[in-house]
Motif scaffolding. Sequence first.
Motif, PDB file in Angstrom:
ATOM      1  N   VAL A 124       0.643  -1.245   0.020  1.00  0.00           N
ATOM      2  CA  VAL A 124      -0.301  -0.129  -0.259  1.00  0.00           C
ATOM      3  C   VAL A 124       1.673   1.528   0.122  1.00  0.00           C
ATOM      4  CG1 VAL A 124      -1.899   1.463   1.047  1.00  0.00           C
ATOM      5  CG2 VAL A 124      -2.250  -0.822   1.480  1.00  0.00           C
ATOM      6  N   ILE A 128       0.195   4.017  -2.882  1.00  0.00           N
ATOM      7  CA  ILE A 128      -0.119   5.876  -2.934  1.00  0.00           C
ATOM      8  C   ILE A 128       0.101   6.561  -4.268  1.00  0.00           C
ATOM      9  CG2 ILE A 128       1.179   6.380  -1.435  1.00  0.00           C
ATOM     10  CD1 ILE A 128      -2.479   6.032  -0.376  1.00  0.00           C
ATOM     11  N   PHE A 131      -1.104   5.435  -7.304  1.00  0.00           N
ATOM     12  CA  PHE A 131      -2.627   5.636  -7.737  1.00  0.00           C
ATOM     13  C   PHE A 131      -3.204   7.172  -7.918  1.00  0.00           C
ATOM     14  CE2 PHE A 131      -5.596   2.358  -5.731  1.00  0.00           C
ATOM     15  CZ  PHE A 131      -4.438   1.315  -6.289  1.00  0.00           C
ATOM     16  N   ARG A 248     -10.087   3.341 -10.222  1.00  0.00           N
ATOM     17  CA  ARG A 248      -9.648   5.054  -9.283  1.00  0.00           C
ATOM     18  C   ARG A 248     -10.547   5.781  -8.237  1.00  0.00           C
ATOM     19  NH1 ARG A 248      -5.132   8.944 -11.207  1.00  0.00           N
ATOM     20  NH2 ARG A 248      -6.893   9.616 -12.175  1.00  0.00           N
ATOM     21  N   ILE A 251     -12.005   2.684  -5.687  1.00  0.00           N
ATOM     22  CA  ILE A 251     -11.341   3.317  -4.522  1.00  0.00           C
ATOM     23  C   ILE A 251     -11.320   4.148  -3.694  1.00  0.00           C
ATOM     24  CG2 ILE A 251      -8.853   2.748  -4.484  1.00  0.00           C
ATOM     25  CD1 ILE A 251     -10.429   0.425  -5.461  1.00  0.00           C
ATOM     26  N   SER A 252     -11.696   5.459  -4.231  1.00  0.00           N
ATOM     27  CA  SER A 252     -11.720   6.858  -3.437  1.00  0.00           C
ATOM     28  C   SER A 252     -12.310   6.665  -2.635  1.00  0.00           C
ATOM     29  CB  SER A 252     -11.008   7.879  -4.282  1.00  0.00           C
ATOM     30  OG  SER A 252     -12.306   7.939  -5.608  1.00  0.00           O
ATOM     31  N   LEU A 271      -7.416   3.711  -0.549  1.00  0.00           N
ATOM     32  CA  LEU A 271      -6.439   3.231  -0.448  1.00  0.00           C
ATOM     33  C   LEU A 271      -5.812   3.222   0.669  1.00  0.00           C
ATOM     34  CD1 LEU A 271      -4.744   0.864  -2.443  1.00  0.00           C
ATOM     35  CD2 LEU A 271      -3.466   2.761  -2.643  1.00  0.00           C
ATOM     36  N   TYR A 274      -6.789   1.243   3.754  1.00  0.00           N
ATOM     37  CA  TYR A 274      -6.815  -0.139   3.423  1.00  0.00           C
ATOM     38  C   TYR A 274      -4.745  -0.483   3.902  1.00  0.00           C
ATOM     39  CZ  TYR A 274     -10.790  -0.750   2.014  1.00  0.00           C
ATOM     40  OH  TYR A 274     -12.308  -1.172   1.850  1.00  0.00           O
ATOM     41  N   SER A 275      -3.881   0.777   4.489  1.00  0.00           N
ATOM     42  CA  SER A 275      -2.872   0.268   5.119  1.00  0.00           C
ATOM     43  C   SER A 275      -2.346  -0.409   6.134  1.00  0.00           C
ATOM     44  CB  SER A 275      -1.666   2.155   4.898  1.00  0.00           C
ATOM     45  OG  SER A 275      -3.113   2.151   6.873  1.00  0.00           O
ATOM     46  N   GLU A 280      -4.460  -6.232   1.849  1.00  0.00           N
ATOM     47  CA  GLU A 280      -4.883  -5.246   1.041  1.00  0.00           C
ATOM     48  C   GLU A 280      -5.978  -5.675   0.213  1.00  0.00           C
ATOM     49  OE1 GLU A 280      -2.217  -5.639  -2.114  1.00  0.00           O
ATOM     50  OE2 GLU A 280      -2.103  -5.751   0.683  1.00  0.00           O
ATOM     51  N   ASP A 281      -5.487  -6.744  -0.996  1.00  0.00           N
ATOM     52  CA  ASP A 281      -6.227  -6.961  -2.375  1.00  0.00           C
ATOM     53  C   ASP A 281      -7.637  -7.319  -1.839  1.00  0.00           C
ATOM     54  OD1 ASP A 281      -5.121  -8.911  -0.991  1.00  0.00           O
ATOM     55  OD2 ASP A 281      -4.044  -9.561  -2.772  1.00  0.00           O
ATOM     56  N   ILE A 284      -9.849  -4.383  -0.088  1.00  0.00           N
ATOM     57  CA  ILE A 284     -10.353  -4.323  -0.873  1.00  0.00           C
ATOM     58  C   ILE A 284     -11.447  -4.187  -1.861  1.00  0.00           C
ATOM     59  CG2 ILE A 284      -9.681  -2.326  -3.441  1.00  0.00           C
ATOM     60  CD1 ILE A 284      -7.064  -2.384  -2.155  1.00  0.00           C
TER      61      ILE A 284
END
Length: 447
Positions: A124, A128, A131, A248, A251-252, A271, A274-275, A280-281, A284
């Motif tokens: 991640v 970052i 992305f 994207r 995801i945001s 993103l 998910y740190s 994380e995959d 998400i």
Amino acid sequence: MFSLLTAVFFLFLWAVVWALCILGWRTARIRYAHPNLPSRLSSLTPSSAPGVTIIRPLCGLDQNLYNTLESCMNLEYPKYEVIFALQDEKDEALPVVRMIMEKYPEVKSRVIINKQKIGVNPKVNNLIVPFSEASYDLLWVLDSTITVTPGTLGRSVEAFLSNITPYASLNDPESSPLMSISDDERKPPMGGEVGLVHQVPVAVCYQKTWGSLIEQAYLNTTHAKMYLAINAIAVDSCVVGKSNMYSRENISQLKTPAPSLRALPNPPTGLAGYSPFLAEDNMIALGLWHQLKLKHAMTSDVALDFLGALSVTDYVDRRVRWLRVRKKMTPLIATLLEPFTESLVSGLYGSWALHRILGTNMIPVFLIHLGIWISIDLSTRRALETNVKNIGPPGSQAVFLAAWAMRECLALPIWLMAMTSDVVVWRGNRYRIVASGGCCVLLTSLS
């Protein structure tokens, strides 16, 4: 009476496990056991095709790195860019990246070196900035060990855009609605539409150590079979992050699933949220599925995963690590039932159940069960390798069967080891996996 009820339960469970096996095998035969058609988007002009940003997160010299990176420079698609993402200008992968970029100057590509650390997950941290700086909304994240065939990108975009136009209309590019959809005009998917496209991983083994051979046997049979079956049922998200395409913008919009972060005055979104997760995959994908109600799609392509030289201990440690992560991400009942989906355990309780109810001989039933199971696994493997037969060195069927047998024998001991602790070692660090979907806490750095 109790033993009879137990036998009925195990017979039902045995039937469910076999139904999943057959569904995964059938999906493999239908989807993969035929030559792939050329991507129908390859004939579009760059001005009319949605752009795609391919992101390759890198850290060190992975197995066959040059070939894996080169595969994304030869794609049959009119409009894409490649971002090579690293966190250290001294990373050993950087010279390989430079060679690739010099060989393919016609491909739009760049390097992003970002030292920012927003959480415990190094992938991640690596992704970052790419992305945010990607030129296009469509993002295709490919792990550093993954190789893809030239038509994979086009077929993935087709699957992603199936919300917009039927596949049939793509047979005639001149009449396809895609001809009038530029990247700026395409809106991100909405609830009920496809919001993620992924491929099933298929392992390629150059360095034939026993650990890598066992990993290959696992990925190309048991893992693939169950992965395809669960995605065919599609009652929930089931995604690994080897090859994922998404928007994207979507995801945001995701909110962090970590309760501790949600309690903050300004909880992270996108993103960054998910740190805290090692997987994380998967998280998400779950966010896209549950928060945004977006479906997942698969293509007839596979994600070729080039394995390094693994010892048997390396293989065991890897499986234990991800089992410990997964047991915090899934309902407890799924974790407890997992050993009962394995060939040896299911064969034992299935043959006992039939013996208790029908009086059959356990040994012949167990041997027939195991023989059919092996045949289905080998057939699944052959189907998945239909379009990638010439990639990787030839292998021995006898060696593969030996590795398969070792994998099956190790399955239960690995599961038992995974249940004894919540501590994992990953990329030189020790983590404790906690509740809340598999968040992790960094304990110590071993590097």
